[in-house]
Scaffold this motif. Structure first.
Motif, PDB file in Angstrom:
ATOM      1  N   ILE A 147       0.849  -1.198   0.000  1.00  0.00           N
ATOM      2  CA  ILE A 147       0.000   0.000   0.000  1.00  0.00           C
ATOM      3  C   ILE A 147       0.886   1.251   0.000  1.00  0.00           C
ATOM      4  N   GLU A 152       2.465   1.842  -3.370  1.00  0.00           N
ATOM      5  CA  GLU A 152       1.506   2.294  -4.378  1.00  0.00           C
ATOM      6  C   GLU A 152       1.142   3.767  -4.174  1.00  0.00           C
ATOM      7  N   TYR A 165      -8.770   4.048  -2.096  1.00  0.00           N
ATOM      8  CA  TYR A 165      -7.823   3.118  -2.699  1.00  0.00           C
ATOM      9  C   TYR A 165      -7.464   1.989  -1.715  1.00  0.00           C
ATOM     10  N   PHE A 179      -8.028  -1.991  -2.001  1.00  0.00           N
ATOM     11  CA  PHE A 179      -6.864  -2.879  -1.974  1.00  0.00           C
ATOM     12  C   PHE A 179      -7.087  -4.003  -0.957  1.00  0.00           C
ATOM     13  N   GLU A 229      -7.002  -7.818  -1.912  1.00  0.00           N
ATOM     14  CA  GLU A 229      -5.740  -8.505  -1.608  1.00  0.00           C
ATOM     15  C   GLU A 229      -5.690  -9.234  -0.270  1.00  0.00           C
TER      16      GLU A 229
END
Lengths: 247, 73
Positions: A25, A28, A77, A81, A85
């Protein structure tokens, strides 16, 4: 604007760990140009038969410096995620706090400290988050990870809890380094003796295997103890992992 | 080496600081898999304390891979 991003319960016995999810994370967010991220800290929570943790009950947290307009995109986001994930069977939780906008940071810190020695329910975590204006959300399973996520943010903000994810690596496999050389490492803010003795810049420190820093007084601290190596040159050595378990 | 905890799980009988025994058990165990770096707590990687299948309990840890112990008749 500095924000704390804390996650918990994203893994199962066979999957990658919550620490790796936190690293992905953070990478990103930086790649998207939304901000820069700090090191990740691991925070030990209560081990009790009534808590459905996977195997260790720890939360992961990091700070990110983001522009004012990026808070909501970051939350969106990271939420997505975690939903994509996190491991099957996990109960992921996400907390995003803006310390500068919180009037009662002490309440969050106190919650984190309680979660190290008490069983706490999800309702209480959501109530506190709502009252403090902290984002708290669940992203699969029972959502129990919200308790650890909120606690992780509080413990990170306390500045006095947890070990840093990862270990210190230097350009070469040095056996020992001077204190002032250790301080050149980007993740070492302070080198400190566990017994409180003062260190000099020129003091030599024997490096153990995979040395690691801990979070103390808001800084990443490399703890050292009197050298047991029999090498009269070195006054200090880094702590063993066994000794770092308490942090 | 092991006992049965209140929920029937196989719990290590020597607590959280039996470094030598935990290394010895892991050394002879076909189920050992090292946990992620941030969850390893002893230097010697091959130790039950560093295994991803150990689940910390209040006094020790339970093994989530070896078969549960049966109650003596």
């Amino acid at each position: 604007m500095r924000i704390a991003i804390s996650i918990d319960d994203t893994d199962n016995l066979e999957s990658r760990g919550t620490g790796e999810i936190a690293s992905l994370i953070a990478e990103e967010l930086q790649q998207r140009g939304w901000g820069s991220c700090s090191y990740i800290t691991r925070h030990q929570l209560y081990v009790h038969p009534d808590i459905p943790y996977t195997s260790h009950n720890s939360a992961m947290c990091f700070y990110a410096e983001v522009g004012e307009g990026w808070l909501e995109p970051v939350i969106e986001y990271v939420s997505g995620f975690l939903e994509k994930e996190s491991a099957p069977g996990s109960d992921p939780g996400l907390c995003v706090a803006v310390p500068a906008k919180m009037a009662a940071r002490n309440e969050l810190i106190a919650f984190g400290r309680r979660a190290k020695g008490e069983v706490i329910g999800m309702d209480e975590a959501y109530d506190l988050a709502r009252r403090l204006g902290v984002h708290l959300s669940q992203h699969g399973g029972t959502g129990q990870g919200v308790i650890g996520a909120l606690a992780g943010a509080g413990l990170r903000m306390s500045g006095n809890d947890g070990r840093l994810k990862g270990f210190l690596e230097f350009g070469q496999p040095y056996r020992m380094l001077r204190v002032d050389e250790l301080l050149q490492h980007p993740v070492v803010d302070v080198v400190k003796s566990v017994t409180g003795e003062a260190l000099k810049d020129e003091d030599l420190v024997v490096l153990g295997e995979k040395p690691k820093t801990v979070l103390l007084e808001g800084e990443s601290v490399l703890l050292v103890a009197a050298s047991q190596s029999g090498n009269c040159e070195a006054r200090w050595q880094t702590l063993h992992r066994k000794q770092l378990k308490a942090y | 080496m092991w006992h049965r905890d209140q929920r029937g799980n196989r719990e290590f009988a020597h607590g959280k600081e039996a470094w030598g025994l935990a290394a010895e058990v892991a050394g002879g165990c076909g189920c050992f898999v090292a946990d992620v770096e941030e969850e390893q707590v002893v230097e010697e990687e091959l130790s039950c304390y560093n295994c991803r299948y150990r689940r910390w309990s209040v006094e020790s840890f339970t093994c989530l891979r070896l078969p549960p112990l049966h109650v003596a008749a």
